[in-house]
Design a protein around this motif. Structure first.
Motif, PDB file in Angstrom:
ATOM      1  N   ALA A 112       0.823  -1.214   0.000  1.00 27.18           N
ATOM      2  CA  ALA A 112       0.000   0.000   0.000  1.00 27.18           C
ATOM      3  C   ALA A 112       0.855   1.260   0.000  1.00 27.18           C
ATOM      4  O   ALA A 112       0.512   2.259  -0.628  1.00 27.18           O
ATOM      5  CB  ALA A 112      -0.929  -0.006   1.218  1.00 27.18           C
ATOM      6  N   THR A 128       1.358   1.290  -4.603  1.00 25.78           N
ATOM      7  CA  THR A 128      -0.022   1.681  -4.886  1.00 25.78           C
ATOM      8  C   THR A 128      -0.074   3.173  -5.199  1.00 25.78           C
ATOM      9  O   THR A 128       0.599   3.976  -4.539  1.00 25.78           O
ATOM     10  CB  THR A 128      -0.928   1.364  -3.673  1.00 25.78           C
ATOM     11  OG1 THR A 128      -0.790  -0.017  -3.335  1.00 25.78           O
ATOM     12  CG2 THR A 128      -2.384   1.654  -3.991  1.00 25.78           C
ATOM     13  N   ASN A 184      -1.488   6.293  -4.581  1.00 27.59           N
ATOM     14  CA  ASN A 184      -2.303   6.892  -3.522  1.00 27.59           C
ATOM     15  C   ASN A 184      -2.677   8.350  -3.787  1.00 27.59           C
ATOM     16  O   ASN A 184      -3.269   8.997  -2.927  1.00 27.59           O
ATOM     17  CB  ASN A 184      -1.569   6.788  -2.177  1.00 27.59           C
ATOM     18  CG  ASN A 184      -1.438   5.348  -1.715  1.00 27.59           C
ATOM     19  OD1 ASN A 184      -2.386   4.576  -1.803  1.00 27.59           O
ATOM     20  ND2 ASN A 184      -0.260   4.977  -1.228  1.00 27.59           N
ATOM     21  N   HIS A 185      -2.331   8.862  -4.953  1.00 25.46           N
ATOM     22  CA  HIS A 185      -2.644  10.257  -5.292  1.00 25.46           C
ATOM     23  C   HIS A 185      -3.590  10.274  -6.484  1.00 25.46           C
ATOM     24  O   HIS A 185      -3.177  10.169  -7.647  1.00 25.46           O
ATOM     25  CB  HIS A 185      -1.357  11.028  -5.598  1.00 25.46           C
ATOM     26  CG  HIS A 185      -0.357  10.966  -4.485  1.00 25.46           C
ATOM     27  ND1 HIS A 185      -0.528  11.625  -3.287  1.00 25.46           N
ATOM     28  CD2 HIS A 185       0.816  10.277  -4.372  1.00 25.46           C
ATOM     29  CE1 HIS A 185       0.493  11.362  -2.485  1.00 25.46           C
ATOM     30  NE2 HIS A 185       1.322  10.547  -3.119  1.00 25.46           N
ATOM     31  N   ASN A 195      -5.944  12.257  -1.740  1.00 24.33           N
ATOM     32  CA  ASN A 195      -4.632  11.732  -1.355  1.00 24.33           C
ATOM     33  C   ASN A 195      -4.822  10.747  -0.210  1.00 24.33           C
ATOM     34  O   ASN A 195      -5.245  11.121   0.878  1.00 24.33           O
ATOM     35  CB  ASN A 195      -3.706  12.873  -0.922  1.00 24.33           C
ATOM     36  CG  ASN A 195      -3.294  13.735  -2.107  1.00 24.33           C
ATOM     37  OD1 ASN A 195      -2.965  13.215  -3.167  1.00 24.33           O
ATOM     38  ND2 ASN A 195      -3.330  15.045  -1.932  1.00 24.33           N
ATOM     39  N   ILE A 196      -4.512   9.488  -0.472  1.00 21.07           N
ATOM     40  CA  ILE A 196      -4.755   8.422   0.501  1.00 21.07           C
ATOM     41  C   ILE A 196      -3.530   8.233   1.386  1.00 21.07           C
ATOM     42  O   ILE A 196      -2.423   8.036   0.887  1.00 21.07           O
ATOM     43  CB  ILE A 196      -5.086   7.094  -0.215  1.00 21.07           C
ATOM     44  CG1 ILE A 196      -6.309   7.268  -1.120  1.00 21.07           C
ATOM     45  CG2 ILE A 196      -5.327   5.986   0.804  1.00 21.07           C
ATOM     46  CD1 ILE A 196      -6.576   6.080  -2.025  1.00 21.07           C
ATOM     47  N   ASP A 197      -3.725   8.300   2.703  1.00 18.59           N
ATOM     48  CA  ASP A 197      -2.666   7.951   3.646  1.00 18.59           C
ATOM     49  C   ASP A 197      -2.576   6.428   3.690  1.00 18.59           C
ATOM     50  O   ASP A 197      -3.592   5.750   3.888  1.00 18.59           O
ATOM     51  CB  ASP A 197      -3.001   8.506   5.040  1.00 18.59           C
ATOM     52  CG  ASP A 197      -1.841   8.369   6.009  1.00 18.59           C
ATOM     53  OD1 ASP A 197      -1.294   7.251   6.118  1.00 18.59           O
ATOM     54  OD2 ASP A 197      -1.479   9.363   6.660  1.00 18.59           O
ATOM     55  N   PRO A 198      -1.390   5.835   3.493  1.00 19.46           N
ATOM     56  CA  PRO A 198      -1.287   4.365   3.479  1.00 19.46           C
ATOM     57  C   PRO A 198      -1.864   3.688   4.724  1.00 19.46           C
ATOM     58  O   PRO A 198      -2.326   2.548   4.639  1.00 19.46           O
ATOM     59  CB  PRO A 198       0.230   4.124   3.377  1.00 19.46           C
ATOM     60  CG  PRO A 198       0.745   5.327   2.666  1.00 19.46           C
ATOM     61  CD  PRO A 198      -0.103   6.473   3.155  1.00 19.46           C
ATOM     62  N   TYR A 238      -5.569   2.155   4.662  1.00 21.88           N
ATOM     63  CA  TYR A 238      -5.920   0.831   4.128  1.00 21.88           C
ATOM     64  C   TYR A 238      -6.187  -0.175   5.255  1.00 21.88           C
ATOM     65  O   TYR A 238      -6.906  -1.159   5.052  1.00 21.88           O
ATOM     66  CB  TYR A 238      -4.800   0.302   3.226  1.00 21.88           C
ATOM     67  CG  TYR A 238      -4.694   1.023   1.901  1.00 21.88           C
ATOM     68  CD1 TYR A 238      -5.562   0.741   0.853  1.00 21.88           C
ATOM     69  CD2 TYR A 238      -3.722   1.997   1.697  1.00 21.88           C
ATOM     70  CE1 TYR A 238      -5.470   1.408  -0.361  1.00 21.88           C
ATOM     71  CE2 TYR A 238      -3.618   2.663   0.484  1.00 21.88           C
ATOM     72  CZ  TYR A 238      -4.498   2.375  -0.535  1.00 21.88           C
ATOM     73  OH  TYR A 238      -4.403   3.037  -1.740  1.00 21.88           O
ATOM     74  N   LYS A 240       2.876   1.633 -10.163  1.00 27.07           N
ATOM     75  CA  LYS A 240       1.997   1.922  -9.027  1.00 27.07           C
ATOM     76  C   LYS A 240       0.571   1.578  -9.447  1.00 27.07           C
ATOM     77  O   LYS A 240       0.023   2.180 -10.377  1.00 27.07           O
ATOM     78  CB  LYS A 240       2.098   3.404  -8.640  1.00 27.07           C
ATOM     79  CG  LYS A 240       3.492   3.808  -8.196  1.00 27.07           C
ATOM     80  CD  LYS A 240       3.456   4.342  -6.787  1.00 27.07           C
ATOM     81  CE  LYS A 240       4.870   4.645  -6.300  1.00 27.07           C
ATOM     82  NZ  LYS A 240       4.882   5.088  -4.911  1.00 27.07           N
ATOM     83  N   PRO A 265      -5.661   1.576  -6.374  1.00 25.19           N
ATOM     84  CA  PRO A 265      -6.014   1.118  -5.011  1.00 25.19           C
ATOM     85  C   PRO A 265      -7.136   0.089  -4.970  1.00 25.19           C
ATOM     86  O   PRO A 265      -7.251  -0.655  -3.991  1.00 25.19           O
ATOM     87  CB  PRO A 265      -6.449   2.415  -4.317  1.00 25.19           C
ATOM     88  CG  PRO A 265      -5.820   3.518  -5.074  1.00 25.19           C
ATOM     89  CD  PRO A 265      -5.740   3.044  -6.487  1.00 25.19           C
TER      90      PRO A 265
END
Length: 399
Positions: A253, A257, A259-260, A265-268, A271, A330, A333
């Motif tokens: 993750a 992955t 994440n943007h 913007n996903i914080d790892p 998950y 990458k 997700p």
């Protein structure tokens, strides 16, 4: 390191089960476990504590979880008679509530840690446990079964000294092994993790032998313990796969992955909320399913077999994007979301069912300790995982 830490958390459940059955009873053991966990997070919330605070926290949380985890499940089991068809639905609801907290914590504590610092994030965990303990203490006095207030098999005169001797001897032997490893210049992190892995795998074997040879276990209970062994092995395999979510999939993750996604913007760390999210989504469906099927539902071994199938399928899914796009790309997700969605079907077929059947097959003298055995399957699974995880290196992800 993450895998063996998780293994130790479950390994100490043996201590928690013994303390409950022989000394304190379930109610007080859970209370003291929660207090230790709270102090563990307080240690991590103090910026000046440094490395001492870190190791103190690890010790508090490992011991606290060992006291709390098997006994809180044992208390749920004591609310129902062994033949009550509501047991599995009750444990499914119990697992839902556990995962509701697990869903919130990575989102809230992860965001606070990123926005401010880790110490503030850990302080939130301590505050949460404090209010949980208040609710447990005052609410439990009104609603929980009285048989959890006392040990089911209290220590007899003279047994305390024998137990103390065994504990001290065990600690001396373990310290001696470490001293020899140090003297031979082989006391590395990898070797220390391997030593703990051996302990985690051998512990349940010893425990099964103790239970099967105990004079307190009746012939009928002896048969039930033997019938439990295949389910235990299936559980070890499942947890070895499922707990990879906090090690191998966490690395995937963070590093492999995308994440943007424009505005998102996903914080790892987020998950880690997928596991409990899907459990919460699936819980009402499985409660309804088992209630509708009643006596026509599959027997426990079949549920375990289906659960293992889905757990393997979830990792087979993760092979596909690496085959398609390579190890340097990458990926979307949604591949991770799909993997967690599949494996949590497996968990719904194994975790609440395993808890229920464990309390059902437990010998009377080993009530909470049998719940410790269930948690030892997770410890053994993560111990195996700690050895497998080191092979997850760049270029070897598919294998």
């Amino acid at each position: 390191v993450m895998a063996i830490y998780g293994s130790l958390v479950y390994l100490t459940s043996v201590v928690g089960g013994y303390v409950s059955d022989r000394i304190l009873g379930s109610r007080r053991t859970v209370l003291y476990g929660g207090i230790l966990i709270m102090f563990g997070h307080i240690s991590l919330s103090i910026p000046s504590a440094g490395i001492v605070g870190l190791f103190a926290s690890i010790a508090f949380i490992i011991l606290g979880t060992g006291l709390l985890k098997p006994n809180i499940s044992d208390m749920v089991g004591k609310l129902y008679k062994p033949d009550d068809l509501r047991r599995e639905s009750a444990f499914t609801i119990f697992v839902f509530l556990t995962n509701f907290g697990a869903f919130i914590s990575p989102l809230v504590c992860g965001w606070v840690s990123s926005s401010y610092n880790y110490h503030v994030g850990f302080s939130l965990a301590a505050i949460g446990m404090f209010f949980g303990l208040l609710l447990y203490y005052f609410g439990g006095n009104k609603t929980l079964a009285e048989d959890g207030a006392k040990p089911s098999d209290p220590l007899l005169d003279g047994e305390g000294k024998k137990v103390t001797f065994i504990i001290i001897t065990g600690l001396i032997v373990f310290a001696g092994i470490l001293a020899v490893m140090k003297q031979m210049n082989v006391l590395t992190v990898n070797n220390f993790v391997s030593l703990l892995s051996v302990v985690a795998i051998v512990a349940p074997i010893i425990y099964f032998v103790i239970m099967l040879r105990s004079k307190k276990v009746t012939p009928d209970e002896h048969k039930k313990v033997l019938a439990y062994i295949p389910l235990f092995i299936g559980s070890v395999i499942f947890w070895g796969i499922e707990e990879s979510g906090s090690s191998v999939l966490a690395i995937f993750a963070a590093k492999q992955t995308n994440n943007h996604l424009g505005w998102l913007n996903i914080d790892p760390s987020w998950y880690q909320s997928l596991n409990p999210l899907f459990i919460m989504l699936y819980t009402p469906l499985f409660v309804l399913l088992w209630s509708k099927l009643g006596k026509r539902q599959p027997r426990t071994p079949k549920k375990f077999a289906y659960g293992l199938f889905f757990s393997g399928l979830s990792f087979l899914l993760m092979v596909i994007p690496i085959l398609l796009f390579g190890t340097s790309a990458k990926i979307n997700p949604l591949w991770l979301v799909g993997s967690w969605a599949i494996i949590e079907i497996g968990e719904m077929l194994i975790s609440p069912i395993g808890l229920s059947v464990t309390t059902q097959l437990a010998p009377k003298a080993f009530g909470a300790q049998m719940l410790s055995m269930w948690l030892l399957s997770d410890a053994a699974g993560q111990a195996v995982n700690s050895q497998i995880a080191r092979f997850y290196t760049p270029g070897n992800e598919i294998a």
